[in-house]
Motif scaffolding. Sequence first.
Motif, PDB file in Angstrom:
ATOM      1  N   GLU A  36      40.998  32.064  48.961  1.00 26.13           N
ATOM      2  CA  GLU A  36      42.442  32.202  49.074  1.00 26.13           C
ATOM      3  C   GLU A  36      43.114  31.109  48.255  1.00 26.13           C
ATOM      4  O   GLU A  36      42.783  29.930  48.379  1.00 26.13           O
ATOM      5  CB  GLU A  36      42.863  32.096  50.533  1.00 26.13           C
ATOM      6  CG  GLU A  36      44.311  32.448  50.744  1.00 26.13           C
ATOM      7  CD  GLU A  36      44.679  32.561  52.207  1.00 26.13           C
ATOM      8  OE1 GLU A  36      45.876  32.451  52.502  1.00 26.13           O
ATOM      9  OE2 GLU A  36      43.780  32.752  53.040  1.00 26.13           O
ATOM     10  N   LEU A  37      44.042  31.513  47.389  1.00 22.47           N
ATOM     11  CA  LEU A  37      44.731  30.564  46.517  1.00 22.47           C
ATOM     12  C   LEU A  37      45.986  30.031  47.184  1.00 22.47           C
ATOM     13  O   LEU A  37      46.674  30.744  47.909  1.00 22.47           O
ATOM     14  CB  LEU A  37      45.124  31.240  45.197  1.00 22.47           C
ATOM     15  CG  LEU A  37      43.987  31.794  44.356  1.00 22.47           C
ATOM     16  CD1 LEU A  37      44.540  32.482  43.121  1.00 22.47           C
ATOM     17  CD2 LEU A  37      43.022  30.696  43.970  1.00 22.47           C
ATOM     18  N   ALA A  38      46.302  28.782  46.900  1.00 21.43           N
ATOM     19  CA  ALA A  38      47.549  28.174  47.361  1.00 21.43           C
ATOM     20  C   ALA A  38      48.595  28.426  46.285  1.00 21.43           C
ATOM     21  O   ALA A  38      48.990  27.534  45.545  1.00 21.43           O
ATOM     22  CB  ALA A  38      47.354  26.680  47.609  1.00 21.43           C
ATOM     23  N   MET A  39      49.016  29.698  46.169  1.00 19.36           N
ATOM     24  CA  MET A  39      49.935  30.092  45.103  1.00 19.36           C
ATOM     25  C   MET A  39      51.007  30.993  45.711  1.00 19.36           C
ATOM     26  O   MET A  39      50.692  31.892  46.477  1.00 19.36           O
ATOM     27  CB  MET A  39      49.163  30.860  44.022  1.00 19.36           C
ATOM     28  CG  MET A  39      49.983  31.263  42.828  1.00 19.36           C
ATOM     29  SD  MET A  39      49.105  32.313  41.640  1.00 19.36           S
ATOM     30  CE  MET A  39      47.698  31.330  41.213  1.00 19.36           C
ATOM     31  N   SER A  40      52.257  30.746  45.343  1.00 27.07           N
ATOM     32  CA  SER A  40      53.328  31.601  45.836  1.00 27.07           C
ATOM     33  C   SER A  40      53.291  32.949  45.117  1.00 27.07           C
ATOM     34  O   SER A  40      52.689  33.090  44.041  1.00 27.07           O
ATOM     35  CB  SER A  40      54.680  30.928  45.612  1.00 27.07           C
ATOM     36  OG  SER A  40      54.988  30.909  44.232  1.00 27.07           O
ATOM     37  N   VAL A  41      53.948  33.931  45.704  1.00 27.96           N
ATOM     38  CA  VAL A  41      54.042  35.247  45.070  1.00 27.96           C
ATOM     39  C   VAL A  41      54.761  35.125  43.729  1.00 27.96           C
ATOM     40  O   VAL A  41      54.348  35.736  42.739  1.00 27.96           O
ATOM     41  CB  VAL A  41      54.765  36.247  46.001  1.00 27.96           C
ATOM     42  CG1 VAL A  41      55.026  37.565  45.299  1.00 27.96           C
ATOM     43  CG2 VAL A  41      53.941  36.470  47.271  1.00 27.96           C
ATOM     44  N   ASP A  42      55.812  34.304  43.680  1.00 29.02           N
ATOM     45  CA  ASP A  42      56.544  34.101  42.425  1.00 29.02           C
ATOM     46  C   ASP A  42      55.639  33.537  41.330  1.00 29.02           C
ATOM     47  O   ASP A  42      55.660  34.011  40.191  1.00 29.02           O
ATOM     48  CB  ASP A  42      57.734  33.161  42.619  1.00 29.02           C
ATOM     49  CG  ASP A  42      58.873  33.820  43.384  1.00 29.02           C
ATOM     50  OD1 ASP A  42      58.898  35.061  43.478  1.00 29.02           O
ATOM     51  OD2 ASP A  42      59.735  33.073  43.879  1.00 29.02           O
ATOM     52  N   ASP A  43      54.841  32.523  41.674  1.00 28.64           N
ATOM     53  CA  ASP A  43      53.928  31.936  40.688  1.00 28.64           C
ATOM     54  C   ASP A  43      52.869  32.952  40.247  1.00 28.64           C
ATOM     55  O   ASP A  43      52.514  33.006  39.065  1.00 28.64           O
ATOM     56  CB  ASP A  43      53.245  30.689  41.247  1.00 28.64           C
ATOM     57  CG  ASP A  43      54.143  29.471  41.238  1.00 28.64           C
ATOM     58  OD1 ASP A  43      55.172  29.489  40.526  1.00 28.64           O
ATOM     59  OD2 ASP A  43      53.814  28.492  41.936  1.00 28.64           O
TER      60      ASP A  43
END
Length: 77
Positions: A36-43
């Motif tokens: 699981e990535l620590a990335m926002s949907v926007d990013d």
Amino acid sequence: ELQSQKAEEFVSIYVPTTPNPTGGYFVLVPQSECVELAMSVDDALKYIISMGVVVPGDNPGANPLPPQLPSAALPRA
């Protein structure tokens, strides 16, 4: 049904394609193979639509990508 045939949990992952992220495909992946990535949907959308040119974490305050996995941990083709 795949889930009932295997003891391991599988997850459905949507893989969007560029330049239009509404087109893509689904893959079933064993949950043990997922990170699981620590990335926002926007990013994530910026990364996909830019075809990797805009990398999350380049902007101050953005969520950085997690450290790279060793090659032995990557799924085999």
